[in-house]
Design a protein around this motif. Structure first.
Motif, PDB file in Angstrom:
ATOM      1  N   THR A 161       0.826  -1.290  -0.033  1.00 29.24           N
ATOM      2  CA  THR A 161       0.010  -0.044  -0.128  1.00 29.24           C
ATOM      3  C   THR A 161       0.812   1.350  -0.033  1.00 29.24           C
ATOM      4  O   THR A 161       1.994   1.364   0.259  1.00 29.24           O
ATOM      5  CB  THR A 161      -0.786   0.011   1.203  1.00 29.24           C
ATOM      6  N   SER A 165      -1.449   4.759   7.044  1.00 29.26           N
ATOM      7  CA  SER A 165      -2.465   4.601   8.200  1.00 29.26           C
ATOM      8  C   SER A 165      -2.229   3.293   9.077  1.00 29.26           C
ATOM      9  O   SER A 165      -2.057   2.246   8.337  1.00 29.26           O
ATOM     10  CB  SER A 165      -3.973   4.566   7.365  1.00 29.26           C
ATOM     11  N   PRO A 166      -2.040   3.388  10.276  1.00 30.17           N
ATOM     12  CA  PRO A 166      -1.763   2.131  11.143  1.00 30.17           C
ATOM     13  C   PRO A 166      -3.246   1.442  10.923  1.00 30.17           C
ATOM     14  O   PRO A 166      -3.084   0.098  10.890  1.00 30.17           O
ATOM     15  CB  PRO A 166      -1.746   2.611  12.602  1.00 30.17           C
ATOM     16  N   ARG A 167      -4.188   1.872  10.736  1.00 28.80           N
ATOM     17  CA  ARG A 167      -5.252   1.103  10.420  1.00 28.80           C
ATOM     18  C   ARG A 167      -5.277   0.163   9.136  1.00 28.80           C
ATOM     19  O   ARG A 167      -5.846  -0.998   9.231  1.00 28.80           O
ATOM     20  CB  ARG A 167      -6.851   1.932   9.999  1.00 28.80           C
ATOM     21  N   THR A 168      -4.553   0.552   8.195  1.00 31.45           N
ATOM     22  CA  THR A 168      -4.242  -0.303   6.924  1.00 31.45           C
ATOM     23  C   THR A 168      -3.363  -1.552   7.553  1.00 31.45           C
ATOM     24  O   THR A 168      -3.773  -2.494   7.138  1.00 31.45           O
ATOM     25  CB  THR A 168      -3.756   0.461   5.731  1.00 31.45           C
ATOM     26  N   LYS A 170      -3.156  -2.816  10.309  1.00 35.94           N
ATOM     27  CA  LYS A 170      -4.133  -3.716  11.350  1.00 35.94           C
ATOM     28  C   LYS A 170      -4.881  -4.515  10.372  1.00 35.94           C
ATOM     29  O   LYS A 170      -5.057  -5.630  10.646  1.00 35.94           O
ATOM     30  CB  LYS A 170      -4.857  -2.872  12.120  1.00 35.94           C
ATOM     31  N   LEU A 171      -5.571  -3.970   9.202  1.00 41.98           N
ATOM     32  CA  LEU A 171      -6.217  -4.680   8.351  1.00 41.98           C
ATOM     33  C   LEU A 171      -5.502  -5.939   7.674  1.00 41.98           C
ATOM     34  O   LEU A 171      -6.043  -6.935   7.509  1.00 41.98           O
ATOM     35  CB  LEU A 171      -6.858  -3.883   7.155  1.00 41.98           C
ATOM     36  N   ASP A 173      -2.940  -7.401   8.467  1.00 39.15           N
ATOM     37  CA  ASP A 173      -2.570  -8.300   9.871  1.00 39.15           C
ATOM     38  C   ASP A 173      -4.010  -9.048   9.973  1.00 39.15           C
ATOM     39  O   ASP A 173      -3.673 -10.501  10.339  1.00 39.15           O
ATOM     40  CB  ASP A 173      -2.053  -7.700  10.836  1.00 39.15           C
ATOM     41  N   ARG A 174      -5.034  -8.347  10.210  1.00 43.75           N
ATOM     42  CA  ARG A 174      -6.295  -9.218  10.378  1.00 43.75           C
ATOM     43  C   ARG A 174      -6.458 -10.063   9.270  1.00 43.75           C
ATOM     44  O   ARG A 174      -7.029 -11.357   9.480  1.00 43.75           O
ATOM     45  CB  ARG A 174      -7.466  -8.281  10.423  1.00 43.75           C
TER      46      ARG A 174
END
Length: 187
Positions: A161, A165-168, A170-171, A173-174
């Protein structure tokens, strides 16, 4: 998006790609496999029969099979993920950190990668994660996760990517945590 396009084709370079390719059949080989992961609401489970795994795909994402590699893409290709299996003897016996380092060293298409140290990745199987960031043509960010189900081989996930974003992260990883091994379909 450069990161998405490159991630879709790069994974096989570093990870042997030791599974069969081609169309799927109902004949399966190897251990019985794990049950698919319990997925968040709205996610769908998809199966890669040639490499022998299932993975959860978030809502709005696309999924396709290219040979024995699963390719996932977020809307507008803001995130791309490539997942492949390798069931060779080398994959079953080589240290996970060495496999991850070897895969990262083969990602020549990304100029100026700053590679982090391999770290333990918490998930269903023993795993290692290596994160990178690029300074070349658009500041790509990569997450390489190498997972080893017992007595199976390895599954390698490469997420790419340009988002910071840390959210990206985490996604990605999820999604990696939803990978479950299955018997390889042959035919």
């Amino acid at each position: 998006m450069r990161a998405a396009a490159l991630a879709l084709g790069l994974l096989v370079v570093g990870c042997g790609g030791g599974g069969p390719t081609g169309s799927t059949t109902t004949t399966a080989t190897g251990p019985a496999g794990d049950q698919p992961a319990k997925l968040p609401h709205g996610w769908k489970a998809v199966v890669n029969d040639p490499s022998g795994f299932s993975v959860g795909v978030p809502p709005g994402w696309t999924w396709r099979l290219q040979g024995s590699t699963s390719l996932l893409a977020a809307p507008r290709n803001l995130v791309a993920i490539s997942i492949a299996g390798d069931r060779t003897e080398e994959a079953r016996t080589t240290d996970l950190t060495a496999l991850a380092a070897g895969t990262v060293s083969n990602l020549h298409a990304f100029d100026g990668l700053a590679v982090g140290e391999p770290q333990r990745f918490r998930g269903r199987y023993p795993a290692v994660i290596v994160t990178t960031s690029g300074s070349g043509h658009g500041s790509e960010r990569l997450r390489l996760i190498v997972m080893r189900p017992p007595a199976v081989g390895v599954f390698t996930l490469l997420g790419a990517t340009k988002l910071k974003s840390p959210r990206t992260a985490k996604l990605i990883d999820r999604i990696a945590r939803t990978v479950r091994f299955r018997p390889v379909a042959v035919g």
